[in-house]
Design a protein around this motif. Structure first.
Motif, mmCIF file in Angstrom:
data_model
loop_
_atom_site.group_PDB
_atom_site.id
_atom_site.type_symbol
_atom_site.label_atom_id
_atom_site.label_comp_id
_atom_site.label_asym_id
_atom_site.label_seq_id
_atom_site.Cartn_x
_atom_site.Cartn_y
_atom_site.Cartn_z
ATOM 1 N N MET A 1 0.888 -1.227 0.061
ATOM 2 C CA MET A 1 -0.100 -0.239 -0.141
ATOM 3 C C MET A 1 0.971 1.239 -0.151
ATOM 4 O O MET A 1 1.855 1.279 1.012
ATOM 5 C CB MET A 1 -0.956 -0.096 1.239
ATOM 6 C CG MET A 1 -1.709 1.208 1.170
ATOM 7 S SD MET A 1 -2.584 1.290 2.764
ATOM 8 C CE MET A 1 -3.268 -0.287 3.256
ATOM 9 N N LYS A 2 0.742 2.083 -0.946
ATOM 10 C CA LYS A 2 1.481 3.194 -1.253
ATOM 11 C C LYS A 2 0.528 4.374 -0.835
ATOM 12 O O LYS A 2 -0.457 4.789 -1.556
ATOM 13 C CB LYS A 2 2.140 3.576 -2.523
ATOM 14 C CG LYS A 2 3.397 2.438 -2.799
ATOM 15 C CD LYS A 2 4.004 2.620 -3.826
ATOM 16 C CE LYS A 2 5.332 1.477 -3.980
ATOM 17 N NZ LYS A 2 6.054 1.943 -5.066
ATOM 18 N N ILE A 3 1.043 5.556 -0.047
ATOM 19 C CA ILE A 3 0.081 6.574 0.388
ATOM 20 C C ILE A 3 0.959 7.768 0.025
ATOM 21 O O ILE A 3 2.090 8.070 0.308
ATOM 22 C CB ILE A 3 -0.075 6.498 1.995
ATOM 23 C CG1 ILE A 3 -0.591 5.097 2.395
ATOM 24 C CG2 ILE A 3 -1.045 7.782 2.347
ATOM 25 C CD1 ILE A 3 -1.896 4.767 1.783
ATOM 26 N N LEU A 4 0.113 8.677 -0.678
ATOM 27 C CA LEU A 4 0.618 10.270 -0.636
ATOM 28 C C LEU A 4 -0.093 11.097 -0.014
ATOM 29 O O LEU A 4 -1.352 11.337 0.063
ATOM 30 C CB LEU A 4 0.494 10.485 -2.324
ATOM 31 C CG LEU A 4 0.842 12.016 -2.523
ATOM 32 C CD1 LEU A 4 2.301 12.389 -2.356
ATOM 33 C CD2 LEU A 4 0.605 12.446 -3.928
ATOM 34 N N LEU A 5 0.501 11.767 1.026
ATOM 35 C CA LEU A 5 0.047 12.766 1.760
ATOM 36 C C LEU A 5 0.238 14.323 1.153
ATOM 37 O O LEU A 5 1.332 14.427 0.917
ATOM 38 C CB LEU A 5 0.765 12.714 3.078
ATOM 39 C CG LEU A 5 0.563 11.437 3.980
ATOM 40 C CD1 LEU A 5 1.525 11.496 5.286
ATOM 41 C CD2 LEU A 5 -0.822 11.202 4.442
ATOM 42 N N VAL A 6 -0.864 14.890 1.038
ATOM 43 C CA VAL A 6 -0.887 16.247 0.504
ATOM 44 C C VAL A 6 -1.452 17.408 1.348
ATOM 45 O O VAL A 6 -2.595 16.975 2.052
ATOM 46 C CB VAL A 6 -1.848 16.225 -0.848
ATOM 47 C CG1 VAL A 6 -1.845 17.638 -1.499
ATOM 48 C CG2 VAL A 6 -1.080 15.004 -1.883
ATOM 49 N N HIS A 7 -0.687 18.268 1.303
ATOM 50 C CA HIS A 7 -1.102 19.295 2.475
ATOM 51 C C HIS A 7 -0.526 20.906 2.092
ATOM 52 O O HIS A 7 0.604 20.813 1.718
ATOM 53 C CB HIS A 7 -0.394 19.069 3.806
ATOM 54 C CG HIS A 7 -0.990 19.939 5.024
ATOM 55 N ND1 HIS A 7 -2.010 20.301 5.385
ATOM 56 C CD2 HIS A 7 0.151 20.549 5.882
ATOM 57 C CE1 HIS A 7 -2.083 20.891 6.321
ATOM 58 N NE2 HIS A 7 -0.685 21.201 6.774
ATOM 59 N N ASN A 8 -1.313 21.691 2.184
ATOM 60 C CA ASN A 8 -1.123 23.288 2.105
ATOM 61 C C ASN A 8 -0.755 23.734 3.516
ATOM 62 O O ASN A 8 -1.766 24.153 4.275
ATOM 63 C CB ASN A 8 -2.173 24.021 1.368
ATOM 64 C CG ASN A 8 -1.949 25.276 0.998
ATOM 65 O OD1 ASN A 8 -2.445 25.600 -0.020
ATOM 66 N ND2 ASN A 8 -1.211 26.132 1.550
ATOM 67 N N GLN A 9 0.508 24.245 3.865
ATOM 68 C CA GLN A 9 0.927 24.680 5.256
ATOM 69 C C GLN A 9 0.275 25.998 5.296
ATOM 70 O O GLN A 9 0.081 26.665 4.111
ATOM 71 C CB GLN A 9 2.316 24.524 5.353
ATOM 72 C CG GLN A 9 2.854 23.324 5.673
ATOM 73 C CD GLN A 9 4.230 23.172 5.794
ATOM 74 O OE1 GLN A 9 4.987 24.208 5.012
ATOM 75 N NE2 GLN A 9 4.870 22.142 6.229
ATOM 76 N N TYR A 10 -0.170 26.487 6.316
ATOM 77 C CA TYR A 10 -0.499 27.977 6.821
ATOM 78 C C TYR A 10 0.422 28.744 6.966
ATOM 79 O O TYR A 10 1.834 28.125 6.911
ATOM 80 C CB TYR A 10 -1.615 27.802 7.983
ATOM 81 C CG TYR A 10 -2.784 27.235 7.729
ATOM 82 C CD1 TYR A 10 -3.729 27.813 7.025
ATOM 83 C CD2 TYR A 10 -2.938 26.010 8.212
ATOM 84 C CE1 TYR A 10 -5.108 27.210 6.759
ATOM 85 C CE2 TYR A 10 -4.224 25.359 7.842
ATOM 86 C CZ TYR A 10 -5.219 25.608 7.154
ATOM 87 O OH TYR A 10 -6.325 25.301 6.907
ATOM 88 N N SER A 11 0.350 29.923 7.197
ATOM 89 C CA SER A 11 1.487 31.013 7.213
ATOM 90 C C SER A 11 2.115 30.707 8.636
ATOM 91 O O SER A 11 3.360 30.923 8.908
ATOM 92 C CB SER A 11 1.322 32.424 7.330
ATOM 93 O OG SER A 11 -0.120 32.633 7.934
ATOM 94 N N THR A 12 1.558 30.253 9.720
ATOM 95 C CA THR A 12 2.175 29.626 10.923
ATOM 96 C C THR A 12 1.703 28.448 11.339
ATOM 97 O O THR A 12 0.652 27.822 11.051
ATOM 98 C CB THR A 12 1.719 30.619 12.194
ATOM 99 O OG1 THR A 12 -0.014 30.573 12.110
ATOM 100 C CG2 THR A 12 2.141 32.097 11.954
ATOM 101 N N THR A 13 2.475 27.562 11.700
ATOM 102 C CA THR A 13 2.223 26.202 12.163
ATOM 103 C C THR A 13 0.970 26.292 13.278
ATOM 104 O O THR A 13 0.744 26.786 14.137
ATOM 105 C CB THR A 13 3.645 25.495 12.829
ATOM 106 O OG1 THR A 13 4.360 25.534 11.955
ATOM 107 C CG2 THR A 13 3.102 24.100 12.984
ATOM 108 N N GLY A 14 0.199 25.067 12.968
ATOM 109 C CA GLY A 14 -1.160 24.797 13.686
ATOM 110 C C GLY A 14 -1.511 23.469 14.015
ATOM 111 O O GLY A 14 -0.432 22.307 13.538
ATOM 112 N N GLY A 15 -2.382 22.999 14.534
ATOM 113 C CA GLY A 15 -2.830 21.806 14.924
ATOM 114 C C GLY A 15 -2.842 20.809 13.553
ATOM 115 O O GLY A 15 -2.552 19.649 13.816
#
Length: 397
Positions: A1-15
């Motif tokens: 099983m191969k997983i691609l995690l996709v994420h748009n980070q905000y200007s400051t790190t959060g939860g």
């Protein structure tokens, strides 16, 4: 099983960023580094013009995700935040490349451009949903307090829905039962919804302590060794920090409040509430936050919007620190009144603080034990086993 995690980070790190990092660490541990891939962009790396130019559709982001899926033969693309840089293009790319598509819903921006169903002047606000009025979020400048940016955001989300993004997504993952019920009311099909909460930090979770807690053998820190109240979070209006400070000044100086975090209100609040029993530390590394948690008598969770979960609640309980939260959104689901903390209305806040501060030692120690035991429901191994089970079921469909 191969997983691609996709994420748009905000200007400051959060939860959301913390949740993704923990998820990735556990996926690598369980599936191997060779099977886990990540595609992340940051708002800070793009100018406003670059974001505006591609906010409806980004050929670059589409191609990047499509190529990753094809090159590595990805089975599941798991999208966390996608706005404003990645856009709905990444959902389209995942489906076009033949992957299954999971989306963790960390906020309510699909239905409310502020993302939180909250307006500072009125509190909880669901006008855009209730009235199905295109203009409400725009005229109230709900996105970044800007009319122009609110207009663009509203147009973008209207476009995303029109092209059928919800049809492309195979599963929407939610973090709490409260959020699950909200999304059903908002029209998402039940057969696409899955409940999968965030996990505790694998780096700080002690498996031996987990088993000891299950057997009720952990000794709680005595009440006398824990002092003061702790707030951890952004210093923004929807988090309720202004409200609790306006109330805190009514208490005597024996009630100490330590505030960990930064945000848009930080400078103003420091100036207005400059007194001995209110301490601002600014943002701190996670290990230092845990040190404060271990010494605090209670953590406060006064957020005025629904929240989708509330990591600070379970992180506090992991350290045996009971939580006091408002009777809004997810809080009553995560805090059992009188067992792992206290639930109150904003108007009951001062009275609840006074009650909590003088809670009998024996009852408080039981509360500490209960909090620790409840936090184990979010143990990294337990949550990851649940996550992989959901992945496997999706691939079998």
């Amino acid at each position: 099983m191969k997983i691609l995690l996709v994420h748009n980070q905000y200007s400051t790190t959060g939860g959301e960023d913390q949740a993704l990092a923990r998820e990735k660490a556990m996926l690598i541990q369980w599936l191997g580094e060779e099977n886990i891939f990540e595609y992340t962009v940051s708002v800070n790396d793009y100018s406003k013009w670059q974001i505006l130019r591609s906010i409806f559709y980004s050929r670059t982001q589409y191609c990047n995700v499509y190529d990753l899926v094809k090159q590595h033969q990805i089975d599941i693309v798991h999208v966390h935040n996608y706005f404003p840089v990645l856009t709905a293009s990444v959902f389209k790319a995942a489906k076009a490349a033949g992957a299954k598509l999971v989306h963790t819903v960390h906020n309510y921006r699909w239905w409310c451009i502020s993302g939180n169903f909250y307006r500072p002047t009125v509190g909880i606000c669901t006008l855009c949903v209730d009235q199905k009025n295109f203009w409400n979020g725009i005229k109230h400048c709900c996105y970044r307090n800007s009319f122009l940016q609110s207009l663009v955001a509203k147009l973008a989300y209207t476009y995303y829905k029109k092209i059928g993004v919800f049809e492309w997504i195979d599963q929407f993952w939610v973090l709490t039962q409260f959020q699950y019920q909200q999304l059903i009311k908002l029209g998402l099909p039940v057969d696409k919804l899955q409940l999968k909460p965030n996990m505790l930090d694998p780096a700080t979770f002690d498996a031996a302590e987990f088993h000891a807690t299950q057997q009720a053998t952990i000794q709680a820190m005595p009440n006398a060794q824990r002092k003061g109240f702790l707030y951890i979070g952004r210093l923004d209006a929807e988090k309720g920090i202004e409200y609790i400070l306006s109330e805190w000044v009514k208490l005597s100086e024996q009630y100490q409040l330590t505030i960990i975090g930064s945000g848009s209100l930080e400078a103003a609040l420091k100036s207005q509430y400059n007194q001995p029993n209110i301490i601002f530390t600014g943002a701190l590394p996670f290990d230092q936050v845990n040190q404060y948690l271990q010494k605090a008598q209670y953590t406060l969770q006064p957020s005025l919007w629904y929240e989708t979960m509330g990591l600070t609640i379970i992180e506090s309980m992991q350290q045996g620190t009971p939580v006091i939260g408002f009777n809004i959104g997810t809080r009553p689901e995560l805090i059992e009144h009188g067992k792992t903390g206290f639930i109150c209305t904003p108007h009951q806040f001062i009275r609840t603080i006074q009650l909590a501060a003088h809670y009998p030692d024996e009852d408080y120690d039981a509360m500490v034990m209960n909090a620790k035991a409840y936090a184990q429901n979010f143990a990294p191994d337990l949550i990851m086993a649940q996550q992989l089970h959901l992945y496997e079921n999706l691939l079998s469909q």
